[in-house]
Design an enzyme around this catalytic site. Structure first.
Site: not given
Ligand code: PGA
Length: 249
Positions: A9, A11, A94, A96, A166, A172, A212
């Protein structure tokens, strides 16, 4: 045997020149036929990425899409538009998107339906925040994310679904769930899919872990029986790291 998958991904990273550079570097690697490898560049680079990968088995996925077929939704992109540039897989939900763009389970349910109607594969993402885990609510929360966002689909639609667990606290941050924590959650996810659908579907669906994943921890995480691969963020932006993760099975 469940399909093993490693998806990158990207991003909001990589302009067109960087996209070609990264794809060229990825294409230099011999890929194992047993593992599906995907990259998800930004919308602007999807068509070019698909063309650049025409002679490769690496697939191109989108990072998001709108739930409607078309219309007055400034700034949005529909499933049929993605299909029209050869993209057949989309990441939905996701963390985010959930956090910064207020996507909730009800909206995601519509996006999942739109993806399925357009014969796309959806990578449905979900996972708890640190607070949920600290207060012991992580299992309930994940169950709700699955039931409200995904479990309206028909039995026959499961072949178009990939799950991606996730934990938000691991994305991250450099902090990963331990392989044991990932395994525990993946086994739990399979159990609730089995309860709501069937053992057969639960045993067939690929469940990716994300958060991560790096070359130094991937093989331990992928080694767990219910982990079928990874959704990779930061480490997918470097060809060497990404390929080391792909080769970590
Ligand atoms: P990360 O991102 O690998 O950089 O933690 C994972 C993701 O957001 O899919």
């Amino acid at each position: 045997m469940r399909q093993k998958i490693v998806a990158g991904n990207w991003k909001m990273n990589c302009d067109i020149a960087q996209t070609y550079e990264l794809l060229d570097a990825l294409k230099e690697n011999e890929l194992n036929d047993d593992i599906v490898v995907m990259v998800a560049p930004p919308f602007t680079n999807l068509q070019s990425a698909n063309q650049a990968l025409i002679d490769s088995t690496i697939l191109v996925a989108a990072q998001n899409m709108h739930q409607s077929a078309n219309g007055a939704f400034t700034g949005e992109v529909s499933a049929s538009m993605l299909r029209s540039v050869g993209v057949e897989t989309v990441i939905l939900g996701h963390s985010e998107r959930r956090a910064y763009f207020y996507e909730d389970n009800a909206l995601l349910a519509k996006k999942v339906t739109a993806a399925l109607e357009n014969k796309m594969t959806a990578i449905y993402c979900f996972g708890e925040e640190l607070e949920d885990r600290k207060t012991g609510k992580h299992l309930d929360l994940v169950e709700r994310q699955l039931k409200e966002g995904l479990f309206h689909i028909a039995i026959g639609d499961w072949k178009q679904i990939i799950l991606a667990y996730e934990p938000v606290w691991a994305i991250g941050t450099g902090e990963t769930a331990s392989p044991e924590q990932a395994q525990e959650m993946h086994a739990f996810i399979r159990k609730i899919v089995a309860k709501s659908y069937s053992e057969e579907i639960a045993n067939k669906v690929s469940i990716l872990y994300g958060g991560s994943v790096k070359p130094n921890n991937a093989s331990e995480i992928f080694g767990k029986p219910d982990v079928d691969g990874g959704l990779i963020g930061g480490a997918a932006l470097d060809a060497e790291s990404f390929m080391a993760i792909v080769n970590a099975f």
